[in-house]
Design a protein around this motif. Structure first.
Motif, PDB file in Angstrom:
ATOM      1  N   VAL A  49       0.841  -1.200   0.000  1.00 31.31           N
ATOM      2  CA  VAL A  49       0.000   0.000   0.000  1.00 31.31           C
ATOM      3  C   VAL A  49       0.874   1.248   0.000  1.00 31.31           C
ATOM      4  CG1 VAL A  49      -1.663   1.353   1.337  1.00 31.31           C
ATOM      5  CG2 VAL A  49      -2.008  -1.112   1.030  1.00 31.31           C
ATOM      6  N   ARG A  50       1.916   1.260   0.830  1.00 31.77           N
ATOM      7  CA  ARG A  50       2.835   2.415   0.828  1.00 31.77           C
ATOM      8  C   ARG A  50       3.475   2.591  -0.554  1.00 31.77           C
ATOM      9  NH1 ARG A  50       4.869   0.031   5.674  1.00 31.77           N
ATOM     10  NH2 ARG A  50       4.072   1.062   7.552  1.00 31.77           N
ATOM     11  N   GLU A  51       3.881   1.482  -1.162  1.00 30.06           N
ATOM     12  CA  GLU A  51       4.541   1.555  -2.466  1.00 30.06           C
ATOM     13  C   GLU A  51       3.582   2.076  -3.539  1.00 30.06           C
ATOM     14  OE1 GLU A  51       6.773  -1.429  -5.646  1.00 30.06           O
ATOM     15  OE2 GLU A  51       6.612  -2.038  -3.537  1.00 30.06           O
ATOM     16  N   ALA A  52       2.337   1.582  -3.520  1.00 28.08           N
ATOM     17  CA  ALA A  52       1.349   2.057  -4.501  1.00 28.08           C
ATOM     18  C   ALA A  52       1.070   3.546  -4.302  1.00 28.08           C
ATOM     19  CB  ALA A  52       0.061   1.248  -4.391  1.00 28.08           C
ATOM     20  N   CYS A  53       0.954   3.971  -3.051  1.00 28.42           N
ATOM     21  CA  CYS A  53       0.722   5.396  -2.769  1.00 28.42           C
ATOM     22  C   CYS A  53       1.897   6.247  -3.259  1.00 28.42           C
ATOM     23  CB  CYS A  53       0.503   5.615  -1.273  1.00 28.42           C
ATOM     24  SG  CYS A  53      -1.102   5.061  -0.660  1.00 28.42           S
ATOM     25  N   ALA A  54       3.114   5.749  -3.045  1.00 28.28           N
ATOM     26  CA  ALA A  54       4.295   6.497  -3.491  1.00 28.28           C
ATOM     27  C   ALA A  54       4.300   6.626  -5.011  1.00 28.28           C
ATOM     28  CB  ALA A  54       5.565   5.800  -3.006  1.00 28.28           C
ATOM     29  N   LYS A  55       3.948   5.557  -5.719  1.00 28.42           N
ATOM     30  CA  LYS A  55       3.912   5.614  -7.183  1.00 28.42           C
ATOM     31  C   LYS A  55       2.846   6.581  -7.679  1.00 28.42           C
ATOM     32  CE  LYS A  55       5.635   0.936  -8.129  1.00 28.42           C
ATOM     33  NZ  LYS A  55       5.277  -0.411  -8.679  1.00 28.42           N
ATOM     34  N   ALA A  56       1.761   6.709  -6.913  1.00 34.02           N
ATOM     35  CA  ALA A  56       0.672   7.616  -7.300  1.00 34.02           C
ATOM     36  C   ALA A  56       0.894   9.037  -6.803  1.00 34.02           C
ATOM     37  CB  ALA A  56      -0.654   7.091  -6.761  1.00 34.02           C
ATOM     38  N   ASN A  57       2.000   9.266  -6.060  1.00 37.05           N
ATOM     39  CA  ASN A  57       2.271  10.571  -5.445  1.00 37.05           C
ATOM     40  C   ASN A  57       1.129  10.992  -4.528  1.00 37.05           C
ATOM     41  OD1 ASN A  57       4.832  11.095  -6.693  1.00 37.05           O
ATOM     42  ND2 ASN A  57       3.720  11.530  -8.608  1.00 37.05           N
ATOM     43  N   VAL A  58       0.638  10.027  -3.766  1.00 37.82           N
ATOM     44  CA  VAL A  58      -0.459  10.260  -2.827  1.00 37.82           C
ATOM     45  C   VAL A  58       0.032   9.939  -1.424  1.00 37.82           C
ATOM     46  CG1 VAL A  58      -2.741   9.459  -2.091  1.00 37.82           C
ATOM     47  CG2 VAL A  58      -2.247   9.759  -4.530  1.00 37.82           C
ATOM     48  N   ASP A  59      -0.120  10.881  -0.515  1.00 38.43           N
ATOM     49  CA  ASP A  59       0.205  10.608   0.885  1.00 38.43           C
ATOM     50  C   ASP A  59      -0.839   9.651   1.451  1.00 38.43           C
ATOM     51  OD1 ASP A  59       0.203  10.879   3.827  1.00 38.43           O
ATOM     52  OD2 ASP A  59       1.705  12.442   3.446  1.00 38.43           O
ATOM     53  N   PRO A  60      -0.425   8.555   2.089  1.00 39.87           N
ATOM     54  CA  PRO A  60      -1.416   7.599   2.617  1.00 39.87           C
ATOM     55  C   PRO A  60      -2.461   8.241   3.518  1.00 39.87           C
ATOM     56  CG  PRO A  60       0.784   6.653   2.731  1.00 39.87           C
ATOM     57  CD  PRO A  60       0.957   8.086   2.300  1.00 39.87           C
ATOM     58  N   SER A  61      -2.090   9.322   4.199  1.00 40.01           N
ATOM     59  CA  SER A  61      -3.018   9.931   5.153  1.00 40.01           C
ATOM     60  C   SER A  61      -4.191  10.645   4.478  1.00 40.01           C
ATOM     61  CB  SER A  61      -2.272  10.914   6.056  1.00 40.01           C
ATOM     62  OG  SER A  61      -1.787  12.013   5.305  1.00 40.01           O
ATOM     63  N   VAL A  62      -4.109  10.888   3.150  1.00 39.32           N
ATOM     64  CA  VAL A  62      -5.219  11.572   2.480  1.00 39.32           C
ATOM     65  C   VAL A  62      -6.147  10.598   1.755  1.00 39.32           C
ATOM     66  CG1 VAL A  62      -3.778  13.614   2.147  1.00 39.32           C
ATOM     67  CG2 VAL A  62      -4.039  11.981   0.265  1.00 39.32           C
ATOM     68  N   VAL A  63      -5.850   9.299   1.823  1.00 34.75           N
ATOM     69  CA  VAL A  63      -6.721   8.297   1.203  1.00 34.75           C
ATOM     70  C   VAL A  63      -8.075   8.305   1.918  1.00 34.75           C
ATOM     71  CG1 VAL A  63      -7.076   5.820   0.875  1.00 34.75           C
ATOM     72  CG2 VAL A  63      -4.855   6.849   0.355  1.00 34.75           C
ATOM     73  N   ALA A  64      -9.159   8.338   1.153  1.00 32.80           N
ATOM     74  CA  ALA A  64     -10.493   8.464   1.745  1.00 32.80           C
ATOM     75  C   ALA A  64     -10.969   7.170   2.407  1.00 32.80           C
ATOM     76  CB  ALA A  64     -11.498   8.887   0.662  1.00 32.80           C
ATOM     77  N   PRO A  94      -3.782  -9.780  11.327  1.00 30.89           N
ATOM     78  CA  PRO A  94      -4.449  -8.475  11.488  1.00 30.89           C
ATOM     79  C   PRO A  94      -4.416  -7.685  10.191  1.00 30.89           C
ATOM     80  CG  PRO A  94      -2.810  -8.878  13.215  1.00 30.89           C
ATOM     81  CD  PRO A  94      -2.585  -9.905  12.160  1.00 30.89           C
ATOM     82  N   LEU A  95      -5.569  -7.101   9.818  1.00 32.75           N
ATOM     83  CA  LEU A  95      -5.641  -6.353   8.565  1.00 32.75           C
ATOM     84  C   LEU A  95      -6.280  -4.976   8.747  1.00 32.75           C
ATOM     85  CD1 LEU A  95      -6.745  -9.185   6.093  1.00 32.75           C
ATOM     86  CD2 LEU A  95      -4.495  -8.105   6.244  1.00 32.75           C
ATOM     87  N   VAL A  96      -7.509  -4.925   9.248  1.00 33.55           N
ATOM     88  CA  VAL A  96      -8.265  -3.666   9.280  1.00 33.55           C
ATOM     89  C   VAL A  96      -7.584  -2.623  10.163  1.00 33.55           C
ATOM     90  CG1 VAL A  96     -10.432  -2.581   9.977  1.00 33.55           C
ATOM     91  CG2 VAL A  96     -10.464  -4.738   8.702  1.00 33.55           C
ATOM     92  N   GLY A  97      -7.202  -3.006  11.366  1.00 30.70           N
ATOM     93  CA  GLY A  97      -6.576  -2.058  12.299  1.00 30.70           C
ATOM     94  C   GLY A  97      -5.295  -1.458  11.761  1.00 30.70           C
ATOM     95  N   PRO A  98      -4.326  -2.296  11.363  1.00 34.97           N
ATOM     96  CA  PRO A  98      -3.067  -1.733  10.854  1.00 34.97           C
ATOM     97  C   PRO A  98      -3.236  -0.878   9.598  1.00 34.97           C
ATOM     98  CG  PRO A  98      -2.777  -4.037  11.473  1.00 34.97           C
ATOM     99  CD  PRO A  98      -4.247  -3.753  11.551  1.00 34.97           C
ATOM    100  N   LEU A  99      -4.111  -1.296   8.673  1.00 38.08           N
ATOM    101  CA  LEU A  99      -4.292  -0.502   7.457  1.00 38.08           C
ATOM    102  C   LEU A  99      -4.997   0.817   7.770  1.00 38.08           C
ATOM    103  CD1 LEU A  99      -3.825  -0.305   4.457  1.00 38.08           C
ATOM    104  CD2 LEU A  99      -5.968  -1.528   4.072  1.00 38.08           C
ATOM    105  N   GLY A 100      -5.971   0.779   8.671  1.00 43.21           N
ATOM    106  CA  GLY A 100      -6.638   2.010   9.086  1.00 43.21           C
ATOM    107  C   GLY A 100      -5.681   2.983   9.743  1.00 43.21           C
ATOM    108  N   GLU A 101      -4.727   2.441  10.521  1.00 40.61           N
ATOM    109  CA  GLU A 101      -3.729   3.303  11.151  1.00 40.61           C
ATOM    110  C   GLU A 101      -2.836   3.976  10.111  1.00 40.61           C
ATOM    111  OE1 GLU A 101      -0.855   2.288  14.510  1.00 40.61           O
ATOM    112  OE2 GLU A 101      -2.632   1.094  15.022  1.00 40.61           O
ATOM    113  N   LEU A 102      -2.396   3.191   9.119  1.00 42.22           N
ATOM    114  CA  LEU A 102      -1.544   3.746   8.079  1.00 42.22           C
ATOM    115  C   LEU A 102      -2.256   4.850   7.314  1.00 42.22           C
ATOM    116  CD1 LEU A 102       0.974   3.685   6.186  1.00 42.22           C
ATOM    117  CD2 LEU A 102      -0.211   1.911   4.865  1.00 42.22           C
ATOM    118  N   LEU A 103      -3.534   4.638   7.013  1.00 41.40           N
ATOM    119  CA  LEU A 103      -4.281   5.581   6.171  1.00 41.40           C
ATOM    120  C   LEU A 103      -5.020   6.654   6.972  1.00 41.40           C
ATOM    121  CD1 LEU A 103      -5.807   3.007   3.647  1.00 41.40           C
ATOM    122  CD2 LEU A 103      -3.694   4.315   3.419  1.00 41.40           C
ATOM    123  N   HIS A 104      -4.969   6.566   8.300  1.00 42.67           N
ATOM    124  CA  HIS A 104      -5.651   7.537   9.159  1.00 42.67           C
ATOM    125  C   HIS A 104      -7.152   7.571   8.864  1.00 42.67           C
ATOM    126  CE1 HIS A 104      -1.681  10.023   9.790  1.00 42.67           C
ATOM    127  NE2 HIS A 104      -1.555   8.735  10.047  1.00 42.67           N
TER     128      HIS A 104
END
Length: 319
Positions: A49-64, A94-104
């Motif tokens: 997810v971090r890698e895909a966001c970096a390629k898209a020039n999107v900060d993970p924290s702004v993902v809706a 664990p999936l939902v908690g860690p991904l939600g934390e990354l994406l805020h």
């Protein structure tokens, strides 16, 4: 423009993508699914997810929002995979908690991969059908189902595990889950080689297939079609079991449309789907569904995960 994340977590491959509000993919990243521990899988999900966001020039924290289409079984209350059947001895992932934390965000929607598939098929269909199913025939076998406009998840997220319907009451073959006679035990990519070995012994049939080779695979069987007696028998018997499985699916849920994906079906559509289409009218009590290969290829689950993020888990297009 709003950005969304989709994750396709399979037993073999892991994909993460960033997409827009039409579920068009902007950037992607992928890796092999770790088989060492649940935490290693969680970390790999966050990494792609971090890698895909970096390629898209999107900060993970702004993902809706994010959607995850995952192997099961799931525990939706905890947001985890609870001991994946096709990755032995892993425990909880664990999936939902860690991904939600990354994406805020707390908008993280977890589904069985086939449920994500039907959400994607529904969202990207021209008509947004209310009664349809998505079936995957890959390393495992399962379905996502939508009835009367409602995607069926089940109280724990494991509705649609049709691969574990009993199709053979004699229980000749044992499924990867450890139980006998399941549809998946005969027709999934992981189990077709085992079924071929069984038929080779039971039928005493000549074959040039490398059945004793540890790398013997379903690919070998399908590639030998029309050239090897055992390959032809296996493909014929697999077709018989698939007809039983699709008949049960049609009679249980009455879908008007069934879209099919997964490597076994995508790579061998005529051998896998033609027998089903030809025989369903004879075996189905209710309406005969339109059975077609998905037109999204390998992206059906990850696009479904994106569609889930966009629509809050429903696949329902609104105006």
């Amino acid at each position: 423009m709003a950005y969304y994340v989709g994750v396709d977590l399979g037993a073999t491959n892991l994909r993460g993508v960033v997409g827009d509000d039409e579920a068009d993919i902007i950037a992607r990243a992928e890796t092999d699914t770790p088989r060492t521990s649940g935490i290693a899988i969680t970390e790999a999900v966050l990494r792609v997810v971090r890698e895909a966001c970096a390629k898209a020039n999107v900060d993970p924290s702004v993902v809706a929002a994010a959607g995850i289409g995952s192997i099961g079984p799931l525990d939706l209350a905890e947001g985890v995979i609870d001991g994946p059947a096709n990755i032995p001895d892993i425990g909880r992932v664990p999936l939902v908690g860690p991904l939600g934390e990354l994406l805020h965000t707390d908008r993280v929607y977890l589904h069985n991969d086939t449920i994500a598939g039907v959400i994607g098929e529904r969202f990207l269909s021209d008509r947004n059908p209310d009664d349809m199913a998505y079936v995957t025939i890959s390393s495992g076998l399962g379905a996502g189902v939508c009835v009367d406009g409602h995607v069926l998840s089940g109280w724990d997220g494991n509705a649609g595990e049709v691969g574990h319907m009993v199709v053979d009451a004699t229980g000749t073959m044992t499924c990867g889950c450890g139980r006998d006679g399941h549809w998946e035990a005969y027709c999934s990519g992981n189990n077709i080689p085992k079924y071929a070995r069984h038929l080779a012994d039971a039928e005493d049939i000549h074959t040039d297939l490398p059945v004793d080779d540890p790398d013997f695979s379903a690919v070998d069987v399908f590639e030998a079609h029309d050239a090897d007696p055992l390959a032809d028998l296996v493909i014929e018997r697999v077709a018989d079991w698939n007809v039983v499985g699709f008949t049960n699916l049609a009679n249980a849920y009455a879908p008007l449309v069934v879209r099919v994906g997964g490597a076994v079906a995508l790579n061998n559509p005529d051998l896998v789907l033609d027998p089903v289409r030809e025989r369903l009218e004879e075996t189905t009590f209710v309406n005969v569904p339109d059975v077609q290969l998905t037109n999204m290829g390998d992206d059906v689950v990850v696009k479904g995960a994106l569609a889930s993020a966009i629509t809050g888990g429903t696949g329902e297009r609104t105006t």
